[in-house]
Design a protein around this motif. Sequence first.
Motif, PDB file in Angstrom:
ATOM      1  N   ALA A  22       1.004  -1.099  -0.152  1.00 56.84           N
ATOM      2  CA  ALA A  22      -0.187   0.014  -0.162  1.00 56.84           C
ATOM      3  C   ALA A  22       0.859   1.262  -0.046  1.00 56.84           C
ATOM      4  N   SER A  23       1.908   1.253   0.952  1.00 55.68           N
ATOM      5  CA  SER A  23       2.816   2.405   0.724  1.00 55.68           C
ATOM      6  C   SER A  23       3.297   2.547  -0.311  1.00 55.68           C
ATOM      7  N   ILE A  24       3.935   1.551  -1.093  1.00 57.49           N
ATOM      8  CA  ILE A  24       4.815   1.619  -2.128  1.00 57.49           C
ATOM      9  C   ILE A  24       3.834   2.288  -3.235  1.00 57.49           C
ATOM     10  N   VAL A  25       2.812   1.746  -3.557  1.00 59.05           N
ATOM     11  CA  VAL A  25       1.684   2.176  -4.411  1.00 59.05           C
ATOM     12  C   VAL A  25       1.448   3.482  -4.412  1.00 59.05           C
ATOM     13  N   LEU A  26       1.375   3.880  -3.169  1.00 56.03           N
ATOM     14  CA  LEU A  26       1.165   5.585  -3.030  1.00 56.03           C
ATOM     15  C   LEU A  26       2.522   6.336  -2.915  1.00 56.03           C
ATOM     16  N   GLY A  27       3.378   5.936  -2.534  1.00 54.83           N
ATOM     17  CA  GLY A  27       4.481   6.585  -2.304  1.00 54.83           C
ATOM     18  C   GLY A  27       5.652   6.919  -3.757  1.00 54.83           C
ATOM     19  N   VAL A  28       5.407   5.679  -4.599  1.00 48.15           N
ATOM     20  CA  VAL A  28       6.123   5.960  -5.913  1.00 48.15           C
ATOM     21  C   VAL A  28       5.467   7.080  -6.703  1.00 48.15           C
ATOM     22  N   PRO A  29       4.162   7.222  -7.075  1.00 48.39           N
ATOM     23  CA  PRO A  29       3.842   8.329  -7.711  1.00 48.39           C
ATOM     24  C   PRO A  29       3.945   9.534  -7.050  1.00 48.39           C
ATOM     25  N   LEU A  32       7.377  10.801  -7.349  1.00 45.24           N
ATOM     26  CA  LEU A  32       7.556  11.429  -8.786  1.00 45.24           C
ATOM     27  C   LEU A  32       7.021  12.717  -8.922  1.00 45.24           C
ATOM     28  N   ALA A  33       5.736  13.017  -8.208  1.00 49.54           N
ATOM     29  CA  ALA A  33       5.300  14.458  -8.112  1.00 49.54           C
ATOM     30  C   ALA A  33       6.106  15.337  -7.591  1.00 49.54           C
ATOM     31  N   TRP A 101      13.790   9.566  -7.969  1.00 45.60           N
ATOM     32  CA  TRP A 101      13.153  10.267  -9.361  1.00 45.60           C
ATOM     33  C   TRP A 101      13.853  11.421  -9.641  1.00 45.60           C
ATOM     34  N   ARG A 102      14.239  12.460  -8.750  1.00 45.24           N
ATOM     35  CA  ARG A 102      14.950  13.514  -9.160  1.00 45.24           C
ATOM     36  C   ARG A 102      16.295  13.392  -9.752  1.00 45.24           C
ATOM     37  N   PRO A 133       9.150   7.707 -20.358  1.00 45.44           N
ATOM     38  CA  PRO A 133       9.625   6.210 -20.519  1.00 45.44           C
ATOM     39  C   PRO A 133      11.461   6.310 -20.528  1.00 45.44           C
ATOM     40  N   GLN A 134      12.050   7.355 -20.269  1.00 47.92           N
ATOM     41  CA  GLN A 134      13.578   7.295 -20.082  1.00 47.92           C
ATOM     42  C   GLN A 134      13.965   7.272 -18.590  1.00 47.92           C
ATOM     43  N   ILE A 135      13.208   7.935 -17.738  1.00 48.27           N
ATOM     44  CA  ILE A 135      13.580   8.214 -16.284  1.00 48.27           C
ATOM     45  C   ILE A 135      12.860   7.068 -15.591  1.00 48.27           C
ATOM     46  N   TRP A 136      11.890   6.294 -15.873  1.00 44.48           N
ATOM     47  CA  TRP A 136      11.593   5.223 -15.124  1.00 44.48           C
ATOM     48  C   TRP A 136      12.468   4.161 -15.069  1.00 44.48           C
TER      49      TRP A 136
END
Length: 214
Positions: A22-29, A32-33, A101-102, A133-136
């Motif tokens: 649950a924390s990964i699904v919420l924390g990854v996007p 990124l934001a 991500w940064r 597509p490149q940064i992921w």
Amino acid sequence: MTAFDYWSITRGALSTISLSLASIVLGVPLGLALALIRWARLPVLDRAVYSYVSIVRSCPTVTLTLLIFFALPQLGLSLDPVPAAIVALTVSTSAFNCEVWRSALVAFPRDQYDAALSFAMPRMTRMRRIVLPQIWRASLPGLVNEMTLQIKSTPAVAVIGIVEITRAALRVGSNTYEPLPPFVFALVLYGVIVYALLRVQRVIEWRARHGEAA
């Protein structure tokens, strides 16, 4: 150890997996934001995100968990242990994911973005077709590394009553007066979970490489 003891620790593993997922699904996007806000260099928001990431990264997960669980009711928002644990883990991992991500965004060749801009390509299309597509792919190893750390951080939420792998193993050890077997079994479960996550990473990387080759 009895079969019930093994099942008790296994149920703790299911709790660990659920909270981590649950924390990964919420924390990854969310990470990124936050990283995109910093990449865009928005004056006020950039400083706010920088402060958020700096404070959260310096705060132990157990302290953050206690703060969320006991401080939010003072603001009129009471959370049960499970939602509070998910919020704490999500806040923690989003700060670290932001930096992963940064780093990929900083290494991204911005001239590609500017070239798309010169052709009047819409902002969302530039992000979806060129940047993401490149940064992921560049971020995947760092994100998976943070995910494994997130799984191993879940014992911190035991302070608010969540029974995960380590807490379950501790209970079994206290009841049987033999702490070694339950903790060895807990270690095996952690190893299986992390190994499965690393296998998923390798499958994704393999498909990405073969997709580029095709």
